[in-house]
Motif scaffolding. Structure first.
Motif, PDB file in Angstrom:
ATOM      1  N   GLY A   1     -14.032  90.722  24.207  1.00 22.53           N
ATOM      2  CA  GLY A   1     -14.963  90.276  24.906  1.00 22.53           C
ATOM      3  C   GLY A   1     -16.109  90.463  23.973  1.00 22.53           C
ATOM      4  N   GLY A   2     -16.168  91.132  23.022  1.00 29.18           N
ATOM      5  CA  GLY A   2     -17.409  91.392  22.086  1.00 29.18           C
ATOM      6  C   GLY A   2     -17.596  90.118  21.361  1.00 29.18           C
ATOM      7  N   SER A   3     -16.538  89.540  20.914  1.00 26.36           N
ATOM      8  CA  SER A   3     -16.593  88.403  20.104  1.00 26.36           C
ATOM      9  C   SER A   3     -17.139  87.261  20.921  1.00 26.36           C
ATOM     10  CB  SER A   3     -15.315  87.959  19.711  1.00 26.36           C
ATOM     11  OG  SER A   3     -14.826  88.765  18.532  1.00 26.36           O
ATOM     12  N   VAL A   4     -16.809  87.170  22.357  1.00 27.13           N
ATOM     13  CA  VAL A   4     -17.236  86.299  23.193  1.00 27.13           C
ATOM     14  C   VAL A   4     -18.951  86.113  23.302  1.00 27.13           C
ATOM     15  CG1 VAL A   4     -17.111  85.176  25.726  1.00 27.13           C
ATOM     16  CG2 VAL A   4     -15.019  85.808  24.456  1.00 27.13           C
ATOM     17  N   ILE A   5     -19.166  87.483  23.738  1.00 28.60           N
ATOM     18  CA  ILE A   5     -20.665  87.774  23.762  1.00 28.60           C
ATOM     19  C   ILE A   5     -21.261  87.155  22.560  1.00 28.60           C
ATOM     20  CG2 ILE A   5     -22.376  89.612  23.791  1.00 28.60           C
ATOM     21  CD1 ILE A   5     -20.285  91.258  25.527  1.00 28.60           C
ATOM     22  N   LEU A   6     -20.918  87.578  21.398  1.00 33.02           N
ATOM     23  CA  LEU A   6     -21.678  87.126  20.262  1.00 33.02           C
ATOM     24  C   LEU A   6     -21.685  85.727  20.089  1.00 33.02           C
ATOM     25  CD1 LEU A   6     -20.230  89.231  17.370  1.00 33.02           C
ATOM     26  CD2 LEU A   6     -22.613  89.149  18.107  1.00 33.02           C
ATOM     27  N   GLN A   7     -20.486  85.017  20.430  1.00 31.08           N
ATOM     28  CA  GLN A   7     -20.473  83.670  20.525  1.00 31.08           C
ATOM     29  C   GLN A   7     -21.213  82.916  21.290  1.00 31.08           C
ATOM     30  OE1 GLN A   7     -16.693  81.804  21.576  1.00 31.08           O
ATOM     31  NE2 GLN A   7     -17.622  79.999  22.293  1.00 31.08           N
ATOM     32  N   TYR A   8     -21.618  83.339  22.571  1.00 31.51           N
ATOM     33  CA  TYR A   8     -22.608  82.739  23.623  1.00 31.51           C
ATOM     34  C   TYR A   8     -24.029  83.179  23.339  1.00 31.51           C
ATOM     35  CZ  TYR A   8     -18.872  80.663  26.446  1.00 31.51           C
ATOM     36  OH  TYR A   8     -17.869  79.761  26.912  1.00 31.51           O
ATOM     37  N   ALA A   9     -24.358  84.245  22.912  1.00 31.93           N
ATOM     38  CA  ALA A   9     -25.462  84.481  22.470  1.00 31.93           C
ATOM     39  C   ALA A   9     -26.312  83.621  21.283  1.00 31.93           C
ATOM     40  CB  ALA A   9     -25.626  86.254  22.054  1.00 31.93           C
ATOM     41  N   ARG A  10     -25.397  83.437  20.210  1.00 28.98           N
ATOM     42  CA  ARG A  10     -25.585  82.540  19.294  1.00 28.98           C
ATOM     43  C   ARG A  10     -25.790  81.191  19.412  1.00 28.98           C
ATOM     44  NH1 ARG A  10     -21.002  85.510  15.552  1.00 28.98           N
ATOM     45  NH2 ARG A  10     -22.441  87.385  14.768  1.00 28.98           N
ATOM     46  N   GLU A  11     -25.058  80.728  20.682  1.00 25.46           N
ATOM     47  CA  GLU A  11     -25.374  79.349  21.048  1.00 25.46           C
ATOM     48  C   GLU A  11     -26.674  79.235  21.944  1.00 25.46           C
ATOM     49  OE1 GLU A  11     -21.819  78.451  23.391  1.00 25.46           O
ATOM     50  OE2 GLU A  11     -20.397  78.178  21.742  1.00 25.46           O
ATOM     51  N   VAL A  12     -26.887  80.177  22.541  1.00 24.98           N
ATOM     52  CA  VAL A  12     -28.323  80.109  23.160  1.00 24.98           C
ATOM     53  C   VAL A  12     -29.509  80.090  22.266  1.00 24.98           C
ATOM     54  CG1 VAL A  12     -29.907  81.414  24.793  1.00 24.98           C
ATOM     55  CG2 VAL A  12     -27.401  81.193  25.280  1.00 24.98           C
ATOM     56  N   LEU A  13     -29.347  80.829  21.231  1.00 24.27           N
ATOM     57  CA  LEU A  13     -30.546  81.065  20.140  1.00 24.27           C
ATOM     58  C   LEU A  13     -30.448  79.620  19.382  1.00 24.27           C
ATOM     59  CD1 LEU A  13     -29.712  84.391  18.693  1.00 24.27           C
ATOM     60  CD2 LEU A  13     -31.786  83.691  20.269  1.00 24.27           C
ATOM     61  N   ALA A  14     -29.257  78.899  19.243  1.00 19.33           N
ATOM     62  CA  ALA A  14     -29.137  77.695  18.552  1.00 19.33           C
ATOM     63  C   ALA A  14     -29.966  76.561  19.323  1.00 19.33           C
ATOM     64  CB  ALA A  14     -27.776  77.426  18.082  1.00 19.33           C
ATOM     65  N   ALA A  15     -29.694  76.739  20.758  1.00 21.41           N
ATOM     66  CA  ALA A  15     -30.001  75.645  21.706  1.00 21.41           C
ATOM     67  C   ALA A  15     -31.398  75.791  21.892  1.00 21.41           C
ATOM     68  CB  ALA A  15     -29.263  75.479  22.927  1.00 21.41           C
ATOM     69  N   GLU A  16     -32.050  77.037  22.124  1.00 22.82           N
ATOM     70  CA  GLU A  16     -33.427  77.066  22.697  1.00 22.82           C
ATOM     71  C   GLU A  16     -34.335  77.663  21.786  1.00 22.82           C
ATOM     72  OE1 GLU A  16     -34.331  76.438  25.795  1.00 22.82           O
ATOM     73  OE2 GLU A  16     -33.286  77.362  27.525  1.00 22.82           O
ATOM     74  N   PHE A  17     -33.894  78.513  20.852  1.00 19.10           N
ATOM     75  CA  PHE A  17     -34.595  79.148  19.915  1.00 19.10           C
ATOM     76  C   PHE A  17     -34.022  78.947  18.549  1.00 19.10           C
ATOM     77  CE2 PHE A  17     -34.403  81.296  23.944  1.00 19.10           C
ATOM     78  CZ  PHE A  17     -35.564  81.415  24.478  1.00 19.10           C
ATOM     79  N   PRO A  18     -34.233  77.765  17.955  1.00 21.72           N
ATOM     80  CA  PRO A  18     -33.430  77.609  16.548  1.00 21.72           C
ATOM     81  C   PRO A  18     -33.994  78.566  15.566  1.00 21.72           C
ATOM     82  CG  PRO A  18     -34.518  75.741  17.362  1.00 21.72           C
ATOM     83  CD  PRO A  18     -34.641  76.874  18.531  1.00 21.72           C
ATOM     84  N   ILE A  19     -35.406  78.695  15.630  1.00 19.34           N
ATOM     85  CA  ILE A  19     -36.207  79.372  14.650  1.00 19.34           C
ATOM     86  C   ILE A  19     -35.730  80.916  14.576  1.00 19.34           C
ATOM     87  CG2 ILE A  19     -38.472  80.299  13.826  1.00 19.34           C
ATOM     88  CD1 ILE A  19     -39.752  77.456  14.655  1.00 19.34           C
ATOM     89  N   ILE A  20     -35.749  81.383  15.847  1.00 19.95           N
ATOM     90  CA  ILE A  20     -35.407  83.004  16.084  1.00 19.95           C
ATOM     91  C   ILE A  20     -34.172  83.166  15.674  1.00 19.95           C
ATOM     92  CG2 ILE A  20     -34.937  84.737  17.545  1.00 19.95           C
ATOM     93  CD1 ILE A  20     -37.533  83.759  19.223  1.00 19.95           C
ATOM     94  N   GLY A  21     -33.082  81.986  15.942  1.00 15.77           N
ATOM     95  CA  GLY A  21     -31.568  82.006  15.538  1.00 15.77           C
ATOM     96  C   GLY A  21     -31.245  82.217  14.029  1.00 15.77           C
ATOM     97  N   LYS A  22     -32.467  81.597  13.282  1.00 18.35           N
ATOM     98  CA  LYS A  22     -32.165  81.504  11.757  1.00 18.35           C
ATOM     99  C   LYS A  22     -32.768  82.782  11.287  1.00 18.35           C
ATOM    100  CE  LYS A  22     -32.121  76.505  11.421  1.00 18.35           C
ATOM    101  NZ  LYS A  22     -33.133  75.377  10.618  1.00 18.35           N
ATOM    102  N   GLN A  23     -33.867  83.306  11.838  1.00 15.39           N
ATOM    103  CA  GLN A  23     -34.476  84.781  11.347  1.00 15.39           C
ATOM    104  C   GLN A  23     -33.773  85.858  11.732  1.00 15.39           C
ATOM    105  OE1 GLN A  23     -38.279  84.332  13.258  1.00 15.39           O
ATOM    106  NE2 GLN A  23     -39.139  82.992  11.475  1.00 15.39           N
TER     107      GLN A  23
END
Length: 463
Positions: free
Chosen positions: A414-436
Motif C-alpha cells: 500500500g505504501g508504494s501505491v500512496i507514493l505513486q498517486y501522490a507523485r501523479e498529483v504533483l506532476a499534474a497539478e504542481f509540476p514545479i513543486i514535484g521537481k523540487q
C-alpha cells in the motif's frame, strides 16, 4: 469559489484541497488590483517569534466571508505548525477581532484556545490586532538535539498501538523490539511508566551499560515535560499532574540520572530521515495511530515549532470528516493515519465489526492489499491523492527538499501505491513543486523502527 480539482480521490471525490482553495483566493486578491497586506506574529513564552505575511481582498461585504475563512484556516495551520500563546495581527483589525472571538472560550475554536493556552503554554491564548510597527522581529531558536552516536544508548518510540525500543552501541544497532500496548484509555498511570521502563530494561540487557536514553512520543513536550499527549488521555487531570507531567523525569531518576531527552515523535521522524538520507530541509511524516510530522531545517537543526499537523486543516469543504478530539473538520489526522484507513474502508466495500480497533482494520486492509484486492488499492490510492495535494500545501509553509514517509500505513504494498498517486498529483497539478520536493521512504524495518533508533541519538553525553 469554484475550485477545479484535477485529480479526485477515488473514494472521496468531494475532497477540497486546502492548497487549491488558497490558490484561488490569492488569485482573486491579485485580480482585485488592491491587495491588503497582513502580518501575523506568533509569540512563544521563550520569546521566540515566527512571522507569516500574506495579502487579502479589499474590505467589502462581498469579500468578508472568504477573507475570514482564508485567515481563520491559515491561523489554525500556523498555530498547530509553529505554536504560540500570543498572536498579533496587523493590517486587518476587523478580521482580527473576529478571529479573537472564534479562538476564545465559547468560540468555535474553544478547543484550540484551551490547547494552546492552559495546556501547552500554561497561560491564556491571546489574539489581538496591532499596528505593523508593533509586530516583533522574527526569531527562531534551534535545539541542539540528535545525531549523537557515541556510547551505549537506548531509544524508544511511543505510539498509540505499540511502543518500540532500540539499543545502540557507538552507532551500531544491537537490538530493536516492538510491543503492542493500548495506552489511550488506561486510567492508571503506572501502566504507562512501567510499560516504558520494561522496554528500557529489555534494551539495556543488550548493552554493557546505559550512557543515555532518548525518546519519541506523540504529544507536546517542553523541556521533557509532558504538556499535552493523547497517550495519557485516560488519566484523570489530578493523575496527570501528579504522575504524568513529569513521567520522564521519574524515569531518568530510575536510570541513575543519565542524559535523557524526549521530543515529539514527528521531530524524531524528520531527524531519522535527515540522518538516513544525509539531507537537510526534511519534512518527516509518519502515518500511524495519528499523523506525526517533524521538520529538520536547511541548516540541519530542530526548532521549537510544534509541527502537530494532525490537527492542521488540509480539506476545506464544510462537511469534511470531523476529528473527535479537537472537533474541527478537514484536519490531517483523518487523511494520513490508521483513522483514514478505517474511515475509507466502508466506502471501499470492507465490512468490519464495529468494535474492531483501527490497528486491526489496517492489518486486514494490508492483507487484502498483499493478495491483490482492488478494494484495498482504492484506499491507498485515495490517501495518495490526499497526500499529493497536501504536500503542495505544506510547501507553502516549509522549505522542503525531501519528505520522508514512515509509519504503519506506509508499510507493505500500500505504501508504494500512496507514493505513486501522490507523485501523479504533483506532476499534474504542481509540476514545479514535484521537481523540487522528493517523496522518499525507507526499508520496511526502518519505517517501523527508524524513530526509536534516531531517538537514541537525541541526548548529548557530557564527558
Amino acid at each position: 469559489m469554484n475550485i477545479d480539482v484535477t485529480v479526485r480521490p477515488e473514494l472521496d471525490p468531494d475532497f477540497l484541497p486546502a492548497v487549491l482553495w488558497n490558490r484561488e483566493y490569492k488569485e482573486a486578491v491579485r485580480e482585485s488590483g488592491n491587495p491588503v497586506c497582513v502580518s501575523i506574529a506568533l509569540v512563544r513564552p521563550d520569546d521566540t517569534c515566527t512571522i507569516f505575511e500574506t495579502c487579502i481582498l479589499p474590505f467589502t461585504a462581498n469579500n468578508d466571508a472568504d477573507t475570514l475563512r482564508y485567515l481563520e484556516r491559515i491561523l489554525k495551520f500556523l498555530l498547530w505548525q509553529r505554536g504560540g500563546y500570543k498572536v498579533l495581527i496587523a493590517g486587518c483589525d476587523p478580521v482580527a477581532e473576529k478571529l479573537a472571538a472564534i479562538y476564545a472560550p465559547g468560540g468555535v475554536r474553544a478547543f484550540d484556545y484551551w490547547f494552546f493556552g492552559d495546556q501547552t503554554y500554561l497561560q491564556p491564548l491571546e489574539i489581538s490586532a496591532c499596528r505593523f510597527d508593533a509586530i516583533p522581529v522574527a526569531y527562531e531558536a534551534v535545539m541542539p538535539l540528535g545525531r549523537h552516536t557515541d556510547g551505549c544508548r537506548i531509544g524508544f518510540d511511543l505510539g498509540g498501538s505499540d511502543r518500540k525500543c532500540a539499543a545502540l552501541k557507538d552507532g551500531e544497532v544491537l537490538y530493536t523490539e516492538e510491543v503492542e500496548w493500548n495506552p489511550y484509555f488506561e486510567n492508571d498511570s503506572s501502566y504507562h511508566i512501567e510499560g516504558i521502563n520494561e522496554s528500557l530494561q529489555r534494551a539495556a540487557s543488550y548493552l554493557p551499560r546505559v550512557d543515555a536514553i532518548g525518546g519519541s512520543s506523540a504529544g507536546v513536550y517542553v523541556n521533557n515535560e509532558v504538556r499535552v499527549a493523547s497517550l495519557f488521555r485516560g488519566v484523570s487531570p489530578d493523575g496527570f499532574e501528579q504522575n504524568v507531567r513529569r513521567i520522564f523525569f521519574d524515569l531518568k531518576e530510575r536510570w541513575g540520572g543519565v542524559p535523557f531527552e524526549v521530543v515529539n515523535d514527528g521531530e524524531v521522524t524528520a531527524l531519522a530521515g535527515s540522518m538516513s538520507l544525509e539531507e537537510n530541509a526534511v519534512l518527516g511524516l509518519a502515518m500511524g495511530t495519528s499523523e506525526a510530522v517533524g521538520y529538520v531545517t536547511p541548516e540541519g537543526t530542530l526548532t521549537p515549532m510544534l509541527n502537530e499537523l494532525a490537527f492542521a486543516p488540509v480539506d476545506y469543504r464544510a462537511d469534511a470528516p470531523t476529528d473527535e478530539w479537537s472537533g474541527d473538520v478537514g484536519c490531517g489526522v483523518q487523511y494520513f493515519s490508521q483513522q483514514a484507513v478505517a474511515r475509507l474502508a466502508p466506502a471501499a466495500g470492507f465490512e468490519f465489526p464495529k468494535d474492531m480497533l483501527f490497528p486491526e482494520q489496517l492489518i486486514q486492509v494490508q492483507k487484502a492489499m498483499a493478495s491483490g484486492d482492488e478494494r484495498a488499492k482504492k484506499i491507498y490510492s485515495t490517501i495518495g491523492t490526499y497526500l499529493g495535494y497536501t504536500v503542495a500545501h505544506y510547501a507553502e509553509f516549509y522549505e522542503i527538499r525531501k519528505i520522508l514517509l514512515l509509519g504503519r500505513v506506509m508499510s507493505g504494498k500500500g505504501g508504494s501505491v500512496i507514493l505513486q498517486y501522490a507523485r501523479e498529483v504533483l506532476a499534474a497539478e504542481f509540476p514545479i513543486i514535484g521537481k523540487q520536493v522528493e517523496l522518499v521512504t525507507l526499508s520496511e524495518k526502518d519505517k517501523r523502527h527508524g524513530q526509536a533508533v534516531a531517538a537514541a541519538t537525541l541526548p548529548m553525553i557530557v564527558k
